[in-house]
Motif scaffolding. Sequence first.
Motif, PDB file in Angstrom:
ATOM      1  N   THR A 150     -57.134  17.575  46.599  1.00  0.00           N
ATOM      2  CA  THR A 150     -56.799  16.302  47.213  1.00  0.00           C
ATOM      3  C   THR A 150     -55.875  16.540  48.404  1.00  0.00           C
ATOM      4  N   VAL A 151     -56.224  15.908  49.520  1.00  0.00           N
ATOM      5  CA  VAL A 151     -55.394  15.947  50.712  1.00  0.00           C
ATOM      6  C   VAL A 151     -54.739  14.579  50.865  1.00  0.00           C
ATOM      7  N   ALA A 152     -53.429  14.553  51.055  1.00  0.00           N
ATOM      8  CA  ALA A 152     -52.697  13.300  51.240  1.00  0.00           C
ATOM      9  C   ALA A 152     -51.622  13.511  52.294  1.00  0.00           C
ATOM     10  N   ALA A 153     -51.599  12.630  53.281  1.00  0.00           N
ATOM     11  CA  ALA A 153     -50.633  12.762  54.367  1.00  0.00           C
ATOM     12  C   ALA A 153     -49.198  12.611  53.889  1.00  0.00           C
ATOM     13  N   ASP A 154     -49.008  11.887  52.788  1.00  0.00           N
ATOM     14  CA  ASP A 154     -47.641  11.636  52.303  1.00  0.00           C
ATOM     15  C   ASP A 154     -47.135  12.709  51.354  1.00  0.00           C
ATOM     16  N   GLY A 155     -47.915  13.772  51.174  1.00  0.00           N
ATOM     17  CA  GLY A 155     -47.465  14.866  50.325  1.00  0.00           C
ATOM     18  C   GLY A 155     -47.752  14.706  48.854  1.00  0.00           C
TER      19      GLY A 155
END
Length: 349
Positions: free
Chosen positions: A37-42
């Motif tokens: 999973t890629v998430a900009a918010d970490g």
Amino acid sequence: MTSRRTLLTAALGAVAGSTTAGLAASPAGARPGPHLTVAADGSGDHTSIQAAVDAVPSGNPGPFTIKVRPGVYRGQVIIPADKPDIVLRGQGADPTQVVIVDDRANGTPRPDGGTWGTSGSASVTISGAGFSARNLTFANDFDEAAHPEITSKQAVAVLTRADRVAFDNVRFLGNQDTLYVNTPDAATISRVYLRKCYIEGDVDFIFGRATTVFDRCEIRSLNRGSTTNNGYVTAASTSIANPFGFLIVNSKLTSDAPAGTVFLGRPWHPSNDPAAVAQTVIRDSTLGAHIAAAPWTDFGTWSWRDARYAEFHNRGPGAAITADRPQLTPDQAAATTIDTYLGDWHPQH
């Protein structure tokens, strides 16, 4: 492009660098198989698309899903040939909520000298076979007006160099040369399928030599402000040995450009290669008033009449049957289908 760039920048938020988290286990009820999973918010395994791609094992034996949570992910993405069957899946409610974007052009200077070139300008380059993407946006927001010093303004959003590449409910945003569908070399046939996608641009914004099907897509020509020429939809460079280039079917071609100022295509001969003979069919589609009455045009000294262009059963204010608009016969149309273009690969079923 300025307004689009502003929107993307505003949405960027806290997108940062990448993490090095390991592979996620598959919880009960999740999509089977390995995934990240890629998430900009970490909150995911990684914060950048490239970091997730780098974490996929080389030679992975089956689909490997990269789930991308809503956000804007800036930076060039390279999917190498030794990482097949990557599935890039946007987790937003619609494709506008996940944006993968970069901002370089052909003539943009490289840090190590020279310029990027057309291929090097791509925000995303796909060389891994069996790649698929769903429910997200690919963009190149190179700002032409802000860089008058750059004359080579080709700015690719996506470059494909692999076989069996599929896009479902995906947006492609750019100006010149938005979507570059190519092959590893002129002797290799690579197939690309787009279903219910949105592609926009102005000059040659769908181009290359791959066998490519656009099924139920919207293909939108941007208004360059001209009263005579607002660009070219396609610039196929199909190998003469390949009977199947571009097929646009059950789609709609739209624009707010003035009537009769956009051309359906012109034949691209890379490096003046005489064996690159464009093949493009547009059938059963709706053509807006922006399409020129004589919609196929020459590319330099290369005549469109030597290319393999045809239409069939199109409709709308931009559709017509004239001597300048070759038409398929019913028998030819029966043999010019998604299945004939894609052969033994059936992503549409």
